[in-house]
Design a protein around this motif. Structure first.
Motif, PDB file in Angstrom:
ATOM      1  N   LEU A  28       0.878  -1.166   0.000  1.00 12.27           N
ATOM      2  CA  LEU A  28       0.000   0.000   0.000  1.00 12.27           C
ATOM      3  C   LEU A  28       0.918   1.219   0.000  1.00 12.27           C
ATOM      4  O   LEU A  28       1.829   1.300   0.821  1.00 12.27           O
ATOM      5  CB  LEU A  28      -0.895   0.002   1.251  1.00 12.27           C
ATOM      6  N   THR A  29       0.678   2.130  -0.931  1.00 15.38           N
ATOM      7  CA  THR A  29       1.608   3.239  -1.089  1.00 15.38           C
ATOM      8  C   THR A  29       0.971   4.562  -0.650  1.00 15.38           C
ATOM      9  O   THR A  29      -0.258   4.664  -0.585  1.00 15.38           O
ATOM     10  CB  THR A  29       2.047   3.347  -2.564  1.00 15.38           C
ATOM     11  N   PRO A  30       1.800   5.566  -0.337  1.00 11.54           N
ATOM     12  CA  PRO A  30       1.261   6.858   0.123  1.00 11.54           C
ATOM     13  C   PRO A  30       0.226   7.406  -0.860  1.00 11.54           C
ATOM     14  O   PRO A  30       0.435   7.376  -2.067  1.00 11.54           O
ATOM     15  CB  PRO A  30       2.497   7.767   0.162  1.00 11.54           C
ATOM     16  N   GLY A  31      -0.893   7.854  -0.319  1.00  6.27           N
ATOM     17  CA  GLY A  31      -1.936   8.430  -1.159  1.00  6.27           C
ATOM     18  C   GLY A  31      -2.900   7.397  -1.739  1.00  6.27           C
ATOM     19  O   GLY A  31      -3.914   7.761  -2.328  1.00  6.27           O
ATOM     20  N   GLU A  32      -2.592   6.119  -1.566  1.00  8.85           N
ATOM     21  CA  GLU A  32      -3.449   5.078  -2.146  1.00  8.85           C
ATOM     22  C   GLU A  32      -4.772   4.984  -1.387  1.00  8.85           C
ATOM     23  O   GLU A  32      -4.823   5.138  -0.179  1.00  8.85           O
ATOM     24  CB  GLU A  32      -2.724   3.724  -2.104  1.00  8.85           C
ATOM     25  N   LYS A  33      -5.830   4.679  -2.134  1.00  8.28           N
ATOM     26  CA  LYS A  33      -7.144   4.542  -1.525  1.00  8.28           C
ATOM     27  C   LYS A  33      -7.292   3.143  -0.933  1.00  8.28           C
ATOM     28  O   LYS A  33      -6.971   2.147  -1.590  1.00  8.28           O
ATOM     29  CB  LYS A  33      -8.217   4.769  -2.596  1.00  8.28           C
ATOM     30  N   LEU A  34      -7.768   3.082   0.290  1.00  8.26           N
ATOM     31  CA  LEU A  34      -8.058   1.782   0.903  1.00  8.26           C
ATOM     32  C   LEU A  34      -9.413   1.291   0.392  1.00  8.26           C
ATOM     33  O   LEU A  34     -10.243   2.087  -0.034  1.00  8.26           O
ATOM     34  CB  LEU A  34      -8.108   1.923   2.424  1.00  8.26           C
ATOM     35  N   PRO A  35      -9.636  -0.029   0.439  1.00 12.11           N
ATOM     36  CA  PRO A  35     -10.966  -0.524   0.077  1.00 12.11           C
ATOM     37  C   PRO A  35     -12.029   0.127   0.960  1.00 12.11           C
ATOM     38  O   PRO A  35     -11.724   0.542   2.077  1.00 12.11           O
ATOM     39  CB  PRO A  35     -10.892  -2.021   0.381  1.00 12.11           C
ATOM     40  N   SER A  36     -13.257   0.205   0.468  1.00 10.91           N
ATOM     41  CA  SER A  36     -14.337   0.745   1.292  1.00 10.91           C
ATOM     42  C   SER A  36     -14.522  -0.145   2.511  1.00 10.91           C
ATOM     43  O   SER A  36     -14.049  -1.278   2.538  1.00 10.91           O
ATOM     44  CB  SER A  36     -15.637   0.777   0.488  1.00 10.91           C
ATOM     45  N   VAL A  37     -15.203   0.391   3.506  1.00  8.98           N
ATOM     46  CA  VAL A  37     -15.442  -0.363   4.737  1.00  8.98           C
ATOM     47  C   VAL A  37     -16.083  -1.714   4.412  1.00  8.98           C
ATOM     48  O   VAL A  37     -15.665  -2.758   4.903  1.00  8.98           O
ATOM     49  CB  VAL A  37     -16.324   0.449   5.704  1.00  8.98           C
ATOM     50  N   ARG A  38     -17.078  -1.682   3.542  1.00  8.75           N
ATOM     51  CA  ARG A  38     -17.781  -2.922   3.244  1.00  8.75           C
ATOM     52  C   ARG A  38     -16.884  -3.913   2.490  1.00  8.75           C
ATOM     53  O   ARG A  38     -16.849  -5.099   2.808  1.00  8.75           O
ATOM     54  CB  ARG A  38     -19.048  -2.642   2.443  1.00  8.75           C
ATOM     55  N   GLU A  39     -16.144  -3.407   1.492  1.00  4.27           N
ATOM     56  CA  GLU A  39     -15.238  -4.293   0.746  1.00  4.27           C
ATOM     57  C   GLU A  39     -14.226  -4.955   1.680  1.00  4.27           C
ATOM     58  O   GLU A  39     -13.975  -6.157   1.604  1.00  4.27           O
ATOM     59  CB  GLU A  39     -14.466  -3.497  -0.316  1.00  4.27           C
ATOM     60  N   MET A  40     -13.670  -4.139   2.575  1.00  4.77           N
ATOM     61  CA  MET A  40     -12.680  -4.678   3.509  1.00  4.77           C
ATOM     62  C   MET A  40     -13.326  -5.685   4.455  1.00  4.77           C
ATOM     63  O   MET A  40     -12.740  -6.713   4.783  1.00  4.77           O
ATOM     64  CB  MET A  40     -12.052  -3.525   4.303  1.00  4.77           C
ATOM     65  N   ALA A  41     -14.569  -5.411   4.880  1.00  5.56           N
ATOM     66  CA  ALA A  41     -15.272  -6.321   5.781  1.00  5.56           C
ATOM     67  C   ALA A  41     -15.513  -7.666   5.101  1.00  5.56           C
ATOM     68  O   ALA A  41     -15.272  -8.726   5.687  1.00  5.56           O
ATOM     69  CB  ALA A  41     -16.601  -5.712   6.226  1.00  5.56           C
ATOM     70  N   VAL A  42     -15.946  -7.623   3.856  1.00  7.28           N
ATOM     71  CA  VAL A  42     -16.217  -8.860   3.128  1.00  7.28           C
ATOM     72  C   VAL A  42     -14.917  -9.628   2.903  1.00  7.28           C
ATOM     73  O   VAL A  42     -14.842 -10.834   3.127  1.00  7.28           O
ATOM     74  CB  VAL A  42     -16.922  -8.561   1.780  1.00  7.28           C
ATOM     75  N   ALA A  43     -13.860  -8.893   2.505  1.00  6.51           N
ATOM     76  CA  ALA A  43     -12.579  -9.561   2.242  1.00  6.51           C
ATOM     77  C   ALA A  43     -12.004 -10.192   3.505  1.00  6.51           C
ATOM     78  O   ALA A  43     -11.376 -11.247   3.448  1.00  6.51           O
ATOM     79  CB  ALA A  43     -11.583  -8.561   1.650  1.00  6.51           C
TER      80      ALA A  43
END
Lengths: 131, 238
Positions: A28-43
């Motif tokens: 994960l690099t500076p400025g990169e967008k994290l997955p949405s809360v829901r995407e991260m929850a499912v993953a």
């Protein structure tokens, strides 16, 4: 695959820890967008509230920032990320040295053991017998 | 918010729940756990207005729960409640006629996600797929409260996992609260915000799971084992 968390410590902190490690490994690099809360929850197979708490914790630490309506991003403050790298390094060393100390190893023994181990590793062995 | 005030429920001579005081906050996934016959299902049915308290009150958003609360509460029964001669799509259509908050688009997305064939007859589905259909028709509603009675029970691990993933994917905790009864503690552990532990019709404890892990460093299973053994000792002494 299902991510298994240890169930005896807070899951939101374990998830925060994983994200920090991915930042240090530059996955994960500076400025990169994290997955949405829901995407991260499912993953990760966890409650969306847990992910929300993880993101809030990382934001409190200054590692991510939430932009309204856009999502959560890794900070672009490189010095903060450098600091994170140093903090986690120190933290891991402290844990290791403390555990060795509890088993009665002297600083010299810790140092020489660590050196030997690293040399063996470098020579291509996955030999963990010396630990 | 869901609130129980001094609720007792008796079925003829058998006491299912006794003196329950409980508040369930909004926006959480809450697990109700306990052994068979501990009163878990009765607790859920009281919220859904399917049974009435013998004493006390059950309030859903400050409104005493009764049969009409179904417009606010989506209830997934432990039993099989479909018409076997319907197809999956007809089942969805039927639910749509029953509930004003039924979200047809979400039902379609969920059928896709669960890989359910809309044209298959419900009676010909595997038990796992019937479990998935129940989840679809429950979560397709924009109801503020979702109650699920043993949604994982008797299903194989792959189906259990897909039901958990389905729940995480389609529930909206900014607008919805989920109450779920289950035996499969290991599987739902990472899913729950809060747990209500019941034994013999009484609440043993209510705990927020990350608080438990932070303050006591134990998992839900370890905690259950310890409170139930304490409780058993106390009842022996009494």
């Amino acid at each position: 695959m299902k991510d298994d968390f240890q169930t005896s410590s807070p899951i939101y902190l374990q998830l925060a820890d994983r994200i920090q490690r991915r930042i240090l490994r530059q996955e994960l690099t500076p400025g990169e967008k994290l997955p949405s809360v829901r995407e991260m929850a499912v993953a990760s197979n966890v409650n969306p509230n847990t992910v929300q708490r993880t993101y809030s914790e990382l934001e409190r630490m200054g590692i991510v920032e939430t932009r309204r309506g856009q999502g959560t991003f890794i900070t672009q403050d490189e010095s903060r990320l450098e600091q994170l790298r140093e903090d986690l390094r120190q933290q891991q060393i402290r844990t290791f040295v403390q555990a060795m100390g509890e088993m009665g190893f002297s600083p010299q023994e810790i140092l020489s053991g660590l050196k030997e181990y690293l040399i063996e590793q470098e020579e291509g062995g996955n030999n963990r017998d010396s630990v | 918010m869901i609130r129980f005030e001094q609720v007792t429920k008796k079925y003829l001579t058998k006491t299912a729940l006794e003196g329950i005081d409980l508040e369930l906050p909004q926006g959480e996934i809450i697990g109700v756990i306990g052994e068979n016959g501990s009163g878990k299902s009765t607790l859920l049915k009281l919220i859904a207005g399917l049974v009435r308290p013998s004493k006390g009150r059950v309030l859903v958003d400050e409104e005493p729960s009764h049969r009409r609360i179904a417009r606010k509460v989506a209830y997934l029964s432990e039993l099989e409640t479909y018409y076997p001669f319907f197809t999956v799509q007809q089942t969805v259509d039927f639910y749509e006629t029953q509930f004003a908050d039924f979200n047809r688009e979400r039902a379609r997305e969920m059928m896709d996600f669960m890989q359910l064939d809309p044209q298959a007859k419900v009676k010909n589905l595997s038990k796992g797929n019937r479990g998935r259909v129940k989840l679809v028709v429950t979560l397709a509603r924009d109801a503020p409260y979702i109650l699920m009675d043993e949604p994982l029970s008797g299903l194989d691990p792959i189906v259990r996992n897909s039901i958990i993933k389905g729940l995480i994917s389609f529930v909206d905790l900014e607008k919805q609260t989920v109450v779920i009864t289950t035996h499969e503690i290991n599987e739902v552990e990472a899913l729950l915000d809060r747990v209500v532990a019941i034994r013999n019709g009484k609440i043993v404890k209510v705990v927020e799971l990350d608080e438990l892990r932070l303050n006591e460093g134990v998992s839900l299973v370890e905690w259950m084992t310890s409170i139930y053994s304490d409780n058993a000792n106390q009842s022996k002494e009494a």
